[in-house]
Design an enzyme around this catalytic site. Structure first.
Site, PDB file in Angstrom:
ATOM      1  N   ASP A 131       0.864  -1.166   0.000  1.00  0.00           N
ATOM      2  CA  ASP A 131       0.000   0.000   0.000  1.00  0.00           C
ATOM      3  C   ASP A 131       0.913   1.232   0.000  1.00  0.00           C
ATOM      4  OD1 ASP A 131      -2.265   1.734   0.533  1.00  0.00           O
ATOM      5  OD2 ASP A 131      -1.613   1.737   2.625  1.00  0.00           O
TER       6      ASP A 131
ATOM      7  N   ASP B  21      -0.080   4.987   1.154  1.00  0.00           N
ATOM      8  CA  ASP B  21      -0.243   5.895   2.290  1.00  0.00           C
ATOM      9  C   ASP B  21      -0.158   5.145   3.620  1.00  0.00           C
ATOM     10  OD1 ASP B  21      -1.876   8.663   1.029  1.00  0.00           O
ATOM     11  OD2 ASP B  21      -1.547   6.891  -0.176  1.00  0.00           O
TER      12      ASP B  21
ATOM     13  N   GLU C 155      -0.631  10.491   4.696  1.00  0.00           N
ATOM     14  CA  GLU C 155      -1.849  10.244   3.916  1.00  0.00           C
ATOM     15  C   GLU C 155      -1.943  11.391   2.915  1.00  0.00           C
ATOM     16  OE1 GLU C 155      -4.181   7.842   3.878  1.00  0.00           O
ATOM     17  OE2 GLU C 155      -3.326   6.626   5.496  1.00  0.00           O
TER      18      GLU C 155
ATOM     19  N   GLY D 143      -5.049   3.474  -2.859  1.00  0.00           N
ATOM     20  CA  GLY D 143      -6.306   4.213  -2.943  1.00  0.00           C
ATOM     21  C   GLY D 143      -6.056   5.697  -3.078  1.00  0.00           C
TER      22      GLY D 143
ATOM     23  N   LYS E  66      -7.236  -3.643  -5.464  1.00  0.00           N
ATOM     24  CA  LYS E  66      -5.883  -3.916  -4.958  1.00  0.00           C
ATOM     25  C   LYS E  66      -5.545  -5.401  -5.115  1.00  0.00           C
ATOM     26  CE  LYS E  66      -5.052  -0.156  -1.734  1.00  0.00           C
ATOM     27  NZ  LYS E  66      -4.361   0.161  -0.482  1.00  0.00           N
TER      28      LYS E  66
ATOM     29  N   ASP F 190      -1.940  -1.371   5.703  1.00  0.00           N
ATOM     30  CA  ASP F 190      -2.320  -0.888   7.038  1.00  0.00           C
ATOM     31  C   ASP F 190      -3.826  -0.734   7.221  1.00  0.00           C
ATOM     32  OD1 ASP F 190      -2.893   2.509   7.062  1.00  0.00           O
ATOM     33  OD2 ASP F 190      -2.215   1.538   5.244  1.00  0.00           O
TER      34      ASP F 190
END
Length: 210
Positions: A10, A12, A19, A99, A143, A166
């Site tokens: 991932d 962020d 973020e 995302g 994802k 996370d």
């Protein structure tokens, strides 16, 4: 030539400490508001796609020129270079699926040595953000699909894949991989992961590489 392994992260709060959507929202004074909504989405309390659309609406009016300031504020997670180098030394591929947004990742990913990446794209008109996302949103299913697609493209069996994330939207990707690692993660993610890494240091993953 087939790769030996695939590690997908991932972005962020995993690849980077920040973020990104909150950094962009700071440009219009809405960082705190967007941060609260992001936290709820990462805990899995709300639908990710609906939450993202709502949070992106708060970015309307941000000039594209602000991305340079956002990039300057981004902090790569400690150990990220060591992990990426170790994967490459083993003949592996590093992917990032987010995302977040291509507008940032397209600069950041190659700078860090990432091989493949996928993210959402922000709609722009007249040099400013419209507050809308272009195309299909990269959600939890997206994802997982990216991990499978990259494994197939590089001829890596799923038994040689690792996913690191996370938030709740990382769980499907983590389930699709042979090893799903909760890193800097929310409680729901730690509860469902194959392995939990406590220290915020991606070099902790290196001894786990096949």
């Amino acid at each position: 030539m087939p790769a030996r392994l695939l590690v997908v992260l991932d972005a962020d709060s995993t690849l980077i400490r920040n973020e990104v959507i909150e950094l962009i929202a700071d440009e219009v004074g809405r960082g705190a508001e967007v941060a609260a909504a992001t936290e709820a989405a990462m805990r899995g309390e709300v639908d990710f796609s609906a939450s993202l659309r709502s949070r992106v609406e708060a970015l309307a009016g941000v000039p594209v020129a602000a991305f340079a300031r956002v990039l300057a504020r981004i902090e790569p997670t400690p150990g990220v270079g060591a992990l990426i180098d170790a994967v490459h030394e083993r003949g592996g591929v590093v992917g990032v699926v987010s995302g977040g947004f291509h507008e940032i990742l397209d600069t950041l990913a190659p700078r860090l040595g990432v091989d493949v990446w996928r993210a959402n794209r922000l709609e722009v008109a007249d040099g400013v953000l419209t507050g809308r996302v272009e195309g299909t949103i990269v959600d939890a299913a997206g994802k997982a699909a990216a991990l499978r697609e990259w494994a197939f493209a590089h001829d890596v069996p799923l038994t040689q894949t690792i996913a690191i994330g996370d938030g709740a939207n990382d769980l499907q990707m983590m389930a699709a991989a042979a090893l799903g690692i909760a890193f800097n993660a929310k409680p729901a993610v730690r509860a469902q992961a194959d392995l939990v890494i406590g220290p915020v240091d991606l070099a902790q993953v290196v001894p786990l590489l096949p």
